[in-house]
Every structure is written in structure tokens, then in C-alpha cells.
Design a protein around this motif. Structure first.
Motif: not given
Ligand SMILES: NC(=O)c1ccc[n+]([C@@H]2O[C@H](COP(=O)([O-])OP(=O)(O)OC[C@H]3O[C@@H](n4cnc5c(N)ncnc54)[C@H](OP(=O)(O)O)[C@@H]3O)[C@@H](O)[C@H]2O)c1
Length: 253
Positions: A14-27
Motif C-alpha cells: 500500500g505504500r508508494t516509493a520513488l527512487v532516483t538513480g534507479a537505472s543502475s546499481g544501488i537504485g
């Protein structure tokens, strides 16, 4: 027996998460783990093909709804549009992972204006823009805000003082921000890893993925798991600082 809140089957359901730098590695690893834990995820970075392919992978593997918003975090208008688009699509914003970052390893005397601006633009301005735009939504949801710091934000980094200074900024910003919004029930976390086997370092010529064998240093999935632990913390708790270090790191420090 007692219910362990962090051991729920889908703790982020039920929660929404936004991740920057999601195109590789840790993100990318963080987006996978948060979706596996039940969150819907918005993926942001500049390389749209990478984001689309990760989105397909997450949709195949989980029940998560996934959106892709190509974004350069050094552009404050683009970051505002990213946060607006996420809230419009999912109705709220509960978790924000300010992860996009880079390091250019060069002696200070050789660093160009452009390289200096690139590091500070992504690692400082980008983190600030993302946090600023997300804050009203995180206050409404009593959510979690995570920053990627570094061991270099806890100690001097002689071979890259500017990178280290950006991470000292991030840690200082994170803890002061916790002081200013703790009463709004937003949890702030600064995660500080040592070396992680990712594409980090590509701007300097060699990535950490290429420099280290598997098992030598931390993997992105291990940092993602630490982030997932931090964002499972609900009011009144927060993991303010999480140092995920190689066990032998301080032996060579
Ligand atoms: N790897 C390590 O040893 C290590 C250790 C401590 C802390 N960290 C921190 O962890 C974070 C993630 O690094 P990583 O190791 O996962 O490195 P990575 O694999 O190189 O990933 C960096 C990410 O940042 C994104 N990015 C770079 N510039 C951007 C911009 N202007 N706008 C939007 N996104 C941008 C890249 O996407 P696009 O190129 O597609 O935009 C990419 O997705 C960074 O903040 C880094 O400082 C890493």
C-alpha cells in the motif's frame, strides 16, 4: 510469541516509493527490493531504456505498479514534475530514496569547473531538489526519506575531497532535516556504505564492478536490503544513520 513489525510478509504493502538513480546499481536494486516488499515504485534517472527494462522486470516478478519518469535531478523543474507525476499516478508518496550520485576521482588541482559542478550538481543540488519537492507529501503520509551518503561522508577521503564533501553535506542535511521534520512524523535515514560493486566510477574510467571480484566488497542488493529495513521503520522510530561497512575497512583506514 509476538508480532515482529519488520517481519511482515509484505511490509510495504500500500505504500508508494520513488527512487532516483534507479537505472543502475544501488537504485535499481532498491527498486526491486521495495517492490518485492509490496510497494508500488516510481523509477527515475536519465537513461530511459534502462528504466523501462527494469520496470518490465519488476512487473513480471511482483504485483507492484511501476512508473518510469526520465529525470535529470540537477534540473529542479524536472524534479518537481517527477514528484507531481508520481503523486498523480499513485495518489500519495510514502518513501523517497535520494540515491542518484556520482564521483569523479581526481586531485582537486586537476578538477575542472564542469567536473566540480557535475559532482555537486547531482550529489548536493539533486538531493536537495528531490527532498524539497517530496517533503509536503511525506509529511502528509508520515513517510520515510532516505539519502545515500557514504563512508566518505563520515571520514576524510584524500583522493577525492570534493566527492567526500558532498557526502558530508548529505549527512549534515539528513540529520538537520530529521530535526526539523521529526515532529511531522517523517523518518529520515542516511545510509553510508563503503565500496559497492556497481557502475560507480564510470565517469573516472573504471567502475567498482570491474575493480572488485564478487565477495570482496558490498553488493548493491545488500545496500538495498539495508534501505528496506530503514523504510520499514514507522513512527515513532527512525534509523537516522546506517553505516554498512566492509568488516576490514577500518583496518586499512
Ligand atoms: N558504489 C559505491 O561504492 C558507493 C559507496 C557509497 C555511496 N554510494 C552512493 O550510492 C549512490 C548510487 O551509486 P551506485 O553505486 O549505485 O552508482 P551507479 O551504479 O553509477 O548509479 C548511479 C545512478 O545515478 C544516476 N544519475 C547520475 N547522474 C544523474 C542525474 N543527473 N540525474 C538523475 N540520475 C542520475 C545514474 O542514472 P543515469 O545515468 O541513467 O541518469 C545511475 O542510476 C550514489 O549516491 C553514490 O554516491 C556508492
Amino acid at each position: 510469541m509476538v508480532d515482529r513489525p519488520t517481519a511482515l510478509e509484505d511490509p510495504l504493502d500500500g505504500r508508494t516509493a520513488l527512487v532516483t538513480g534507479a537505472s543502475s546499481g544501488i537504485g535499481a536494486a532498491t527498486a526491486r527490493v521495495l517492490a518485492e516488499d509490496g510497494a508500488d515504485v516510481c523509477l527515475a534517472a536519465r537513461r530511459v531504456e534502462r528504466l523501462e527494462s527494469l520496470a518490465d522486470e519488476i512487473r513480471d516478478a511482483t504485483d507492484a505498479a511501476v512508473s518510469v519518469v526520465p529525470t535529470d535531478v540537477t534540473d529542479s523543474d524536472a524534479v518537481r514534475a517527477l514528484v507531481d507525476a508520481t503523486v498523480e499516478r499513485f495518489g500519495s508518496l510514502d518513501i523517497v530514496v535520494c540515491n542518484a550520485g556520482l564521483g569523479i576521482d581526481k586531485p582537486v588541482a586537476e578538477l575542472t569547473d564542469e567536473e566540480y559542478r557535475l559532482m555537486t550538481g547531482v550529489n548536493v543540488d539533486g538531493m536537495f531538489y528531490t527532498a524539497r519537492e517530496a517533503l509536503p507529501h511525506l509529511e502528509a503520509s508520515e513517510g520515510n526519506l532516505v539519502f545515500l551518503g557514504s563512508m566518505s561522508g563520515n571520514h576524510p577521503r584524500p583522493h577525492n575531497p570534493v566527492y567526500a564533501a558532498t557526502k558530508w553535506w548529505v549527512r549534515g542535511f539528513a540529520s538537520s532535516l530529521q530535526g526539523s521534520i521529526g515532529e511531522e512524523n517523517v523518518g529520515v535515514t542516511c545510509v553510508n556504505p563503503t565500496e559497492v560493486r556497481t557502475e560507480f566510477g564510470s565517469e573516472s574510467g573504471e567502475t567498482l564492478e570491474a575493480s572488485f571480484e564478487e565477495g570482496e566488497v558490498t553488493e548493491a542488493i545488500e545496500v538495498a536490503d539495508a534501505i528496506a529495513y530503514a523504510v520499514r521503520q514507522r513512527s515513532p522510530n527512525t534509523v537516522l544513520s546506517l553505516d554498512l561497512y566492509r568488516r576490514d575497512k577500518l583496518s586499512h583506514f
